[in-house]
Each structure stands twice: as structure tokens, then as C-alpha cells.
Design a protein around this motif. Structure first.
Motif, PDB file in Angstrom:
ATOM      1  N   LEU A  18      14.606  24.150   4.439  1.00 64.99           N
ATOM      2  CA  LEU A  18      14.957  23.637   3.125  1.00 64.99           C
ATOM      3  C   LEU A  18      13.804  22.787   2.628  1.00 64.99           C
ATOM      4  N   ARG A  19      13.656  22.695   1.320  1.00 63.77           N
ATOM      5  CA  ARG A  19      12.697  21.757   0.737  1.00 63.77           C
ATOM      6  C   ARG A  19      13.436  20.816  -0.189  1.00 63.77           C
ATOM      7  N   LEU A  20      13.400  19.562   0.127  1.00 64.14           N
ATOM      8  CA  LEU A  20      14.000  18.537  -0.706  1.00 64.14           C
ATOM      9  C   LEU A  20      12.981  18.030  -1.714  1.00 64.14           C
ATOM     10  N   SER A  21      13.485  17.717  -2.899  1.00 71.48           N
ATOM     11  CA  SER A  21      12.644  17.132  -3.940  1.00 71.48           C
ATOM     12  C   SER A  21      13.251  15.814  -4.390  1.00 71.48           C
ATOM     13  N   CYS A  22      12.388  14.914  -4.805  1.00 70.51           N
ATOM     14  CA  CYS A  22      12.832  13.629  -5.350  1.00 70.51           C
ATOM     15  C   CYS A  22      12.015  13.376  -6.611  1.00 70.51           C
ATOM     16  N   SER A  23      12.645  13.543  -7.746  1.00 71.18           N
ATOM     17  CA  SER A  23      11.985  13.326  -9.021  1.00 71.18           C
ATOM     18  C   SER A  23      12.124  11.864  -9.410  1.00 71.18           C
ATOM     19  N   ALA A  24      10.988  11.207  -9.660  1.00 68.02           N
ATOM     20  CA  ALA A  24      10.998   9.770  -9.933  1.00 68.02           C
ATOM     21  C   ALA A  24      10.602   9.466 -11.372  1.00 68.02           C
ATOM     22  N   SER A  25      11.133   8.379 -11.885  1.00 67.87           N
ATOM     23  CA  SER A  25      10.735   7.898 -13.208  1.00 67.87           C
ATOM     24  C   SER A  25      10.754   6.370 -13.202  1.00 67.87           C
ATOM     25  N   GLY A  26       9.993   5.778 -14.100  1.00 64.31           N
ATOM     26  CA  GLY A  26       9.943   4.323 -14.190  1.00 64.31           C
ATOM     27  C   GLY A  26       8.851   3.690 -13.348  1.00 64.31           C
ATOM     28  N   PHE A  27       8.159   4.491 -12.574  1.00 63.65           N
ATOM     29  CA  PHE A  27       7.032   4.016 -11.781  1.00 63.65           C
ATOM     30  C   PHE A  27       6.198   5.227 -11.392  1.00 63.65           C
ATOM     31  N   ALA A  28       4.990   4.951 -10.910  1.00 66.11           N
ATOM     32  CA  ALA A  28       4.079   6.030 -10.536  1.00 66.11           C
ATOM     33  C   ALA A  28       4.139   6.275  -9.030  1.00 66.11           C
ATOM     34  N   VAL A  29       4.543   7.457  -8.668  1.00 66.41           N
ATOM     35  CA  VAL A  29       4.611   7.844  -7.257  1.00 66.41           C
ATOM     36  C   VAL A  29       3.247   7.690  -6.588  1.00 66.41           C
ATOM     37  N   ARG A  30       2.190   7.952  -7.325  1.00 65.42           N
ATOM     38  CA  ARG A  30       0.842   7.917  -6.730  1.00 65.42           C
ATOM     39  C   ARG A  30       0.449   6.517  -6.280  1.00 65.42           C
ATOM     40  N   LEU A  31       1.096   5.499  -6.809  1.00 64.14           N
ATOM     41  CA  LEU A  31       0.766   4.115  -6.458  1.00 64.14           C
ATOM     42  C   LEU A  31       1.764   3.496  -5.493  1.00 64.14           C
ATOM     43  N   TYR A  53       0.347   5.337  -0.698  1.00 62.17           N
ATOM     44  CA  TYR A  53      -0.475   5.751  -1.840  1.00 62.17           C
ATOM     45  C   TYR A  53      -1.786   6.371  -1.379  1.00 62.17           C
ATOM     46  N   LEU A  54      -2.180   6.092  -0.129  1.00 63.68           N
ATOM     47  CA  LEU A  54      -3.379   6.698   0.455  1.00 63.68           C
ATOM     48  C   LEU A  54      -3.045   7.993   1.200  1.00 63.68           C
ATOM     49  N   ASN A  55      -1.796   8.428   1.087  1.00 66.40           N
ATOM     50  CA  ASN A  55      -1.319   9.649   1.753  1.00 66.40           C
ATOM     51  C   ASN A  55      -1.266   9.541   3.267  1.00 66.40           C
ATOM     52  N   ALA A  56      -1.192   8.319   3.777  1.00 65.18           N
ATOM     53  CA  ALA A  56      -0.947   8.144   5.206  1.00 65.18           C
ATOM     54  C   ALA A  56       0.528   8.409   5.466  1.00 65.18           C
ATOM     55  N   THR A  57       0.819   9.185   6.496  1.00 63.85           N
ATOM     56  CA  THR A  57       2.202   9.584   6.754  1.00 63.85           C
ATOM     57  C   THR A  57       2.702   9.061   8.094  1.00 63.85           C
ATOM     58  N   LEU A  58       4.008   8.880   8.149  1.00 65.50           N
ATOM     59  CA  LEU A  58       4.709   8.536   9.378  1.00 65.50           C
ATOM     60  C   LEU A  58       5.908   9.457   9.503  1.00 65.50           C
ATOM     61  N   ARG A  99       7.414   0.046  -4.796  1.00 67.86           N
ATOM     62  CA  ARG A  99       6.455   0.173  -5.887  1.00 67.86           C
ATOM     63  C   ARG A  99       5.097  -0.407  -5.543  1.00 67.86           C
ATOM     64  N   VAL A 100       5.055  -1.461  -4.739  1.00 65.22           N
ATOM     65  CA  VAL A 100       3.784  -2.030  -4.309  1.00 65.22           C
ATOM     66  C   VAL A 100       3.494  -1.453  -2.940  1.00 65.22           C
ATOM     67  N   SER A 101       2.500  -0.611  -2.871  1.00 68.08           N
ATOM     68  CA  SER A 101       2.240   0.106  -1.627  1.00 68.08           C
ATOM     69  C   SER A 101       1.301  -0.683  -0.721  1.00 68.08           C
ATOM     70  N   TYR A 102       1.357  -0.367   0.535  1.00 64.77           N
ATOM     71  CA  TYR A 102       0.451  -0.888   1.534  1.00 64.77           C
ATOM     72  C   TYR A 102      -0.282   0.280   2.175  1.00 64.77           C
ATOM     73  N   ALA A 103      -1.377  -0.028   2.839  1.00 55.02           N
ATOM     74  CA  ALA A 103      -2.171   1.032   3.466  1.00 55.02           C
ATOM     75  C   ALA A 103      -1.386   1.713   4.576  1.00 55.02           C
ATOM     76  N   SER A 104      -0.532   0.955   5.250  1.00 56.18           N
ATOM     77  CA  SER A 104       0.272   1.547   6.308  1.00 56.18           C
ATOM     78  C   SER A 104       1.704   1.682   5.830  1.00 56.18           C
ATOM     79  N   GLY A 105       2.361   2.722   6.288  1.00 57.00           N
ATOM     80  CA  GLY A 105       3.720   2.982   5.842  1.00 57.00           C
ATOM     81  C   GLY A 105       4.749   2.389   6.773  1.00 57.00           C
ATOM     82  N   SER A 106       5.996   2.738   6.525  1.00 58.90           N
ATOM     83  CA  SER A 106       7.095   2.222   7.323  1.00 58.90           C
ATOM     84  C   SER A 106       8.253   3.201   7.285  1.00 58.90           C
TER      85      SER A 106
END
Length: 125
Positions: A18-31, A53-58, A99-106
């Protein structure tokens, strides 16, 4: 106003995808830092995957090699590709944002301040 709407859940047999999608509004996903969580009946919500925002994944250990988190900044949308699904993957899946991203995820729920309504995934054996 921040809004997120998940879609793509459903009923699938074990081994399916399956592929899940999450459409967001009110903020920028890229940030933002974004995440996918799931909650099975009578269990606590657990983090499945996150991306910064740096595309680091966990990833949760049990989904490594099967799930892939990604985002399309042009569509302001988050995705979760789920392959080789197993019955233990069953649950309500939620997308989350910080909304405020960090270099490392959680993968901790407390890290994220915004949540979608969820989409249900059921994997039959």
C-alpha cells in the motif's frame, strides 16, 4: 491553519503493498520534520518512520527494508510506501508534522505538534 489529510489505507493480504499519502496545508513540508505513526487496537501509538527537511530518515526496526518514507515538496505531500505487509502492520496510520525541523529526526510522538485524522490499514493473513 495547519491541516493534514491521510489517504491510501485499506485491506490487503499479507505480502501485499500500500502507499499512504498525507496532503498538508498551512505549512511547507519541505521545511518541516514529518513522520508516520500507527496505533493498533489497545496498543500505544508508535513511530514508524520520519523524515527531516534534509531528508534524513528514521525507521522502526520492524519495518526497515519494507517501508519507505518520502515527500514531494511540489505537492506538499508526504508518502509511506509499504511493501511486504504483515498482519502485525495492521492499525490506524497517522501522519505528523513538526513545523520547525531539526537535522535529526525522531520517532517519538511528543516531537510532533500536528496530526492528521488517520487512515486505516488492515493486513489479513
Amino acid at each position: 491553519q495547519v491541516q493534514m489529510a491521510e489517504s491510501g489505507g485499506g485491506l490487503v493480504q499479507a505480502g501485499g503493498s500500500l502507499r499512504l499519502s498525507c496532503s498538508a496545508s498551512g505549512f511547507a513540508v519541505r521545511l518541516a520534520s514529518m513522520g508516520w505513526f500507527r496505533q493498533a487496537p489497545e496498543k500505544e501509538r508508535e513511530g514508524v518512520a520520519s523524515i527531516t527537511y534534509l531528508n534524513a530518515t528514521l525507521y522502526l526496526d520492524s519495518v526497515k527494508g519494507r517501508f519507505t518514507i518520502s515527500k514531494d515538496n511540489t505537492k506538499n505531500t508526504l508518502y509511506l510506501q509499504m511493501n511486504n505487509l504483515q498482519p502485525e502492520d495492521t492499525g490506524m496510520y497517522y501522519c505528523a508534522a513538526r513545523r520547525v525541523s531539526y537535522a535529526s529526526g525522531s520517532l517519538g510522538p511528543a516531537f510532533f505538534g500536528y496530526w492528521g485524522q488517520g487512515t486505516e490499514v488492515t493486513v489479513s493473513s
